[in-house]
Write an enzyme that holds these catalytic residues in place. Structure first.
Site, mmCIF file in Angstrom:
data_model
loop_
_atom_site.group_PDB
_atom_site.id
_atom_site.type_symbol
_atom_site.label_atom_id
_atom_site.label_comp_id
_atom_site.label_asym_id
_atom_site.label_seq_id
_atom_site.Cartn_x
_atom_site.Cartn_y
_atom_site.Cartn_z
ATOM 1 N N CYS A 65 -12.040 6.157 2.787
ATOM 2 C CA CYS A 65 -10.829 6.538 3.534
ATOM 3 C C CYS A 65 -10.288 7.914 3.151
ATOM 4 O O CYS A 65 -9.439 8.451 3.844
ATOM 5 C CB CYS A 65 -9.746 5.479 3.371
ATOM 6 N N HIS A 101 6.831 6.126 -4.277
ATOM 7 C CA HIS A 101 5.908 5.847 -3.168
ATOM 8 C C HIS A 101 4.471 6.022 -3.644
ATOM 9 O O HIS A 101 4.120 7.054 -4.223
ATOM 10 C CB HIS A 101 6.200 6.804 -2.010
ATOM 11 N N HIS A 104 -0.028 2.941 1.140
ATOM 12 C CA HIS A 104 0.089 1.788 2.034
ATOM 13 C C HIS A 104 -1.020 0.796 1.741
ATOM 14 O O HIS A 104 -2.067 1.159 1.198
ATOM 15 C CB HIS A 104 0.018 2.229 3.498
ATOM 16 N N ASP A 112 -15.822 -5.894 1.513
ATOM 17 C CA ASP A 112 -16.345 -6.986 0.688
ATOM 18 C C ASP A 112 -15.638 -6.984 -0.663
ATOM 19 O O ASP A 112 -16.201 -6.593 -1.682
ATOM 20 C CB ASP A 112 -17.856 -6.832 0.521
ATOM 21 N N ARG A 118 -6.889 -3.287 1.210
ATOM 22 C CA ARG A 118 -7.139 -1.932 0.731
ATOM 23 C C ARG A 118 -5.799 -1.286 0.414
ATOM 24 O O ARG A 118 -5.017 -1.008 1.306
ATOM 25 C CB ARG A 118 -7.890 -1.106 1.775
ATOM 26 N N CYS A 120 -4.322 1.851 -0.287
ATOM 27 C CA CYS A 120 -4.659 3.258 -0.085
ATOM 28 C C CYS A 120 -3.580 4.073 -0.805
ATOM 29 O O CYS A 120 -2.430 4.131 -0.358
ATOM 30 C CB CYS A 120 -4.683 3.543 1.415
#
Length: 131
Positions: A65, A101, A104, A112, A118, A120
């Site tokens: 990502c 912060h 997300h 998997d 996730r 991120c």
């Protein structure tokens, strides 16, 4: 926010301008630019604002990502909040101790991993302590 709360002026004094923008103003670093995206050492990732341990390296995975991705946090270290910015609803993650912060969390993407989540996370929001 927990015991590590500070005034905005106190945060500005201890954080770099980029850390302040991301941790305190909910910014996002550009993808594929962070120090920890392809980092694979064993240890613990902590909050760059207050130092609270957030993620173990054993939960980090390569999601492709552009940001560090984790499938789970250290219990109680990360809080979730609904984020309705950018014309969509997402789940924001913050440091439970200081409210900084982090990024997300996304669910059900089919990775998997044990949680099918996730996290991120902006590299700027993290520091790393090797084991």
């Amino acid at each position: 926010m927990g015991a590590n709360s500070k005034s905005e002026d106190e945060w500005r004094a201890i954080l770099s301008p980029e850390q302040f923008r991301i941790l305190r103003q909910k910014g996002t670093e550009a993808p594929n630019t962070g120090n920890y995206n392809h980092h694979d050492a064993l240890g613990v990732y902590g909050c760059a604002g207050c130092g609270t341990p957030l993620y173990k390296s054993s939960t980090k995975f390569d999601s492709g990502c552009g940001w560090p991705a984790f499938f789970d946090a250290i219990p109680g270290a990360v809080s979730r909040h609904e984020d309705r910015s950018m014309f969509m609803t997402r789940i924001e993650i913050t440091c439970t101790a200081c409210g900084g912060h982090l990024g997300h969390v996304f669910k059900g993407e089919g990775f998997d991993t044990p949680t099918d989540e996730r996290h991120c996370v902006n590299s700027v929001s993290l520091n790393f302590k090797e084991e």
